[in-house]
Design a protein around this motif. Structure first.
Motif, PDB file in Angstrom:
ATOM      1  N   ILE A  93     -18.016 -61.596 -38.135  1.00 37.58           N
ATOM      2  CA  ILE A  93     -18.066 -60.387 -37.673  1.00 37.58           C
ATOM      3  C   ILE A  93     -19.487 -60.290 -37.058  1.00 37.58           C
ATOM      4  O   ILE A  93     -20.423 -60.295 -37.750  1.00 37.58           O
ATOM      5  CB  ILE A  93     -17.935 -59.230 -38.744  1.00 37.58           C
ATOM      6  CG1 ILE A  93     -16.866 -59.541 -39.563  1.00 37.58           C
ATOM      7  CG2 ILE A  93     -18.204 -57.896 -38.234  1.00 37.58           C
ATOM      8  CD1 ILE A  93     -16.397 -58.661 -40.713  1.00 37.58           C
ATOM      9  N   LYS A  94     -19.472 -59.926 -35.659  1.00 39.14           N
ATOM     10  CA  LYS A  94     -20.525 -59.866 -34.981  1.00 39.14           C
ATOM     11  C   LYS A  94     -21.375 -58.513 -35.011  1.00 39.14           C
ATOM     12  O   LYS A  94     -22.358 -58.574 -34.971  1.00 39.14           O
ATOM     13  CB  LYS A  94     -20.449 -60.446 -33.520  1.00 39.14           C
ATOM     14  CG  LYS A  94     -20.123 -61.740 -33.544  1.00 39.14           C
ATOM     15  CD  LYS A  94     -19.818 -62.066 -31.946  1.00 39.14           C
ATOM     16  CE  LYS A  94     -19.074 -63.611 -31.741  1.00 39.14           C
ATOM     17  NZ  LYS A  94     -18.798 -63.567 -30.085  1.00 39.14           N
ATOM     18  N   LYS A  95     -20.513 -57.428 -34.784  1.00 35.29           N
ATOM     19  CA  LYS A  95     -21.284 -56.327 -34.362  1.00 35.29           C
ATOM     20  C   LYS A  95     -20.027 -55.243 -35.109  1.00 35.29           C
ATOM     21  O   LYS A  95     -18.888 -55.321 -34.896  1.00 35.29           O
ATOM     22  CB  LYS A  95     -21.478 -55.919 -33.096  1.00 35.29           C
ATOM     23  CG  LYS A  95     -21.990 -54.651 -32.898  1.00 35.29           C
ATOM     24  CD  LYS A  95     -22.597 -54.628 -31.148  1.00 35.29           C
ATOM     25  CE  LYS A  95     -23.213 -53.221 -31.163  1.00 35.29           C
ATOM     26  NZ  LYS A  95     -23.485 -53.067 -29.751  1.00 35.29           N
ATOM     27  N   ILE A  96     -20.515 -53.896 -35.775  1.00 31.45           N
ATOM     28  CA  ILE A  96     -19.597 -52.996 -35.872  1.00 31.45           C
ATOM     29  C   ILE A  96     -20.348 -51.565 -35.333  1.00 31.45           C
ATOM     30  O   ILE A  96     -21.493 -51.414 -35.669  1.00 31.45           O
ATOM     31  CB  ILE A  96     -19.302 -52.869 -37.348  1.00 31.45           C
ATOM     32  CG1 ILE A  96     -18.695 -54.084 -37.922  1.00 31.45           C
ATOM     33  CG2 ILE A  96     -18.769 -51.480 -37.755  1.00 31.45           C
ATOM     34  CD1 ILE A  96     -18.191 -53.906 -39.586  1.00 31.45           C
ATOM     35  N   LYS A  97     -19.583 -51.117 -34.541  1.00 30.82           N
ATOM     36  CA  LYS A  97     -20.124 -49.674 -34.213  1.00 30.82           C
ATOM     37  C   LYS A  97     -19.182 -48.485 -34.269  1.00 30.82           C
ATOM     38  O   LYS A  97     -18.231 -48.694 -34.180  1.00 30.82           O
ATOM     39  CB  LYS A  97     -20.075 -49.880 -32.567  1.00 30.82           C
ATOM     40  CG  LYS A  97     -20.662 -48.370 -31.821  1.00 30.82           C
ATOM     41  CD  LYS A  97     -20.925 -48.639 -30.259  1.00 30.82           C
ATOM     42  CE  LYS A  97     -21.163 -47.643 -29.775  1.00 30.82           C
ATOM     43  NZ  LYS A  97     -21.129 -47.611 -28.366  1.00 30.82           N
ATOM     44  N   ILE A  98     -20.130 -47.630 -35.109  1.00 31.89           N
ATOM     45  CA  ILE A  98     -19.231 -46.230 -35.599  1.00 31.89           C
ATOM     46  C   ILE A  98     -19.424 -45.411 -34.565  1.00 31.89           C
ATOM     47  O   ILE A  98     -20.588 -44.854 -34.512  1.00 31.89           O
ATOM     48  CB  ILE A  98     -19.799 -46.201 -37.015  1.00 31.89           C
ATOM     49  CG1 ILE A  98     -19.203 -47.361 -37.904  1.00 31.89           C
ATOM     50  CG2 ILE A  98     -19.035 -44.921 -37.587  1.00 31.89           C
ATOM     51  CD1 ILE A  98     -19.590 -47.197 -39.543  1.00 31.89           C
ATOM     52  N   ASN A  99     -18.490 -44.630 -34.164  1.00 30.60           N
ATOM     53  CA  ASN A  99     -18.615 -43.591 -33.366  1.00 30.60           C
ATOM     54  C   ASN A  99     -18.064 -42.200 -34.220  1.00 30.60           C
ATOM     55  O   ASN A  99     -16.846 -42.074 -34.179  1.00 30.60           O
ATOM     56  CB  ASN A  99     -17.943 -43.418 -32.014  1.00 30.60           C
ATOM     57  CG  ASN A  99     -18.172 -42.347 -31.080  1.00 30.60           C
ATOM     58  OD1 ASN A  99     -18.309 -41.235 -31.370  1.00 30.60           O
ATOM     59  ND2 ASN A  99     -18.223 -42.748 -29.917  1.00 30.60           N
ATOM     60  N   LYS A 100     -19.013 -41.476 -34.691  1.00 31.09           N
ATOM     61  CA  LYS A 100     -18.509 -40.301 -35.675  1.00 31.09           C
ATOM     62  C   LYS A 100     -17.885 -39.262 -34.692  1.00 31.09           C
ATOM     63  O   LYS A 100     -17.024 -38.368 -35.246  1.00 31.09           O
ATOM     64  CB  LYS A 100     -19.661 -39.779 -36.441  1.00 31.09           C
ATOM     65  CG  LYS A 100     -20.274 -40.738 -37.532  1.00 31.09           C
ATOM     66  CD  LYS A 100     -21.424 -40.192 -38.076  1.00 31.09           C
ATOM     67  CE  LYS A 100     -22.218 -41.190 -39.000  1.00 31.09           C
ATOM     68  NZ  LYS A 100     -23.309 -40.393 -39.721  1.00 31.09           N
ATOM     69  N   ILE A 101     -18.371 -39.208 -33.746  1.00 34.48           N
ATOM     70  CA  ILE A 101     -17.878 -37.675 -32.878  1.00 34.48           C
ATOM     71  C   ILE A 101     -16.404 -38.046 -32.589  1.00 34.48           C
ATOM     72  O   ILE A 101     -15.640 -37.050 -32.586  1.00 34.48           O
ATOM     73  CB  ILE A 101     -18.652 -37.691 -31.520  1.00 34.48           C
ATOM     74  CG1 ILE A 101     -19.878 -37.334 -31.861  1.00 34.48           C
ATOM     75  CG2 ILE A 101     -18.068 -36.713 -30.720  1.00 34.48           C
ATOM     76  CD1 ILE A 101     -21.105 -37.417 -30.703  1.00 34.48           C
ATOM     77  N   ILE A 102     -15.932 -39.201 -31.978  1.00 35.35           N
ATOM     78  CA  ILE A 102     -14.567 -39.333 -31.801  1.00 35.35           C
ATOM     79  C   ILE A 102     -13.605 -40.282 -32.922  1.00 35.35           C
ATOM     80  O   ILE A 102     -12.665 -40.594 -32.771  1.00 35.35           O
ATOM     81  CB  ILE A 102     -14.316 -39.926 -30.349  1.00 35.35           C
ATOM     82  CG1 ILE A 102     -14.953 -41.326 -30.355  1.00 35.35           C
ATOM     83  CG2 ILE A 102     -14.880 -39.132 -29.384  1.00 35.35           C
ATOM     84  CD1 ILE A 102     -14.592 -42.420 -29.009  1.00 35.35           C
ATOM     85  N   ALA A 103     -14.560 -40.283 -34.147  1.00 38.63           N
ATOM     86  CA  ALA A 103     -13.870 -41.010 -35.026  1.00 38.63           C
ATOM     87  C   ALA A 103     -13.333 -42.431 -34.792  1.00 38.63           C
ATOM     88  O   ALA A 103     -11.809 -42.619 -34.981  1.00 38.63           O
ATOM     89  CB  ALA A 103     -12.821 -39.951 -35.979  1.00 38.63           C
ATOM     90  N   SER A 104     -14.018 -43.200 -34.498  1.00 38.21           N
ATOM     91  CA  SER A 104     -13.682 -44.585 -34.114  1.00 38.21           C
ATOM     92  C   SER A 104     -14.442 -45.639 -34.472  1.00 38.21           C
ATOM     93  O   SER A 104     -15.849 -45.327 -34.613  1.00 38.21           O
ATOM     94  CB  SER A 104     -13.275 -44.763 -32.661  1.00 38.21           C
ATOM     95  OG  SER A 104     -14.492 -44.867 -31.986  1.00 38.21           O
TER      96      SER A 104
END
Length: 104
Positions: free
Chosen positions: A54-65
């Motif tokens: 797993i290289k990277k995890i990006k969380i976008n709270k605004i669009i829930a993704s």
């Protein structure tokens, strides 16, 4: 600290938006907030430090993704599909445990 069972449980709140080998983007069900006692955003974001492949995890709270960038040679794309669909969970548990960089 996040456990394999937590990863499998959290994945049940995800639906796939887009998936190409090496990059998975999922929509997160708002009901995931009920898991906040068991797992935090920081736990999820720290997975690349704890699991090879797993290289990277990006969380976008605004669009829930959540976007997960991974090594497709380590995690075959089907593993992600199975995880989201709750299939072959014993095999996925073995894969995650084998790739864990530390005791989880």
């Amino acid at each position: 600290m996040i456990k394999t069972e937590d990863i499998i449980n959290i994945a049940s709140y995800f639906t796939i938006i887009a998936h190409t080998p090496g990059r998975l983007r999922v929509r997160v069900n708002p009901k995931i907030k009920s898991e906040s006692e068991n797992i935090s955003i920081e736990d999820i974001e720290s997975l690349p430090k704890k699991i090879d492949g797993i290289k990277k995890i990006k969380i976008n709270k605004i669009i829930a993704s959540v976007t997960i960038t991974y090594d497709a040679n380590v995690f075959k794309p089907q593993v992600w599909e199975d995880l989201i669909n709750k299939q072959n969970l014993e095999e996925i548990t073995q894969i995650i445990n084998n790739l864990a960089k530390e005791v989880m």
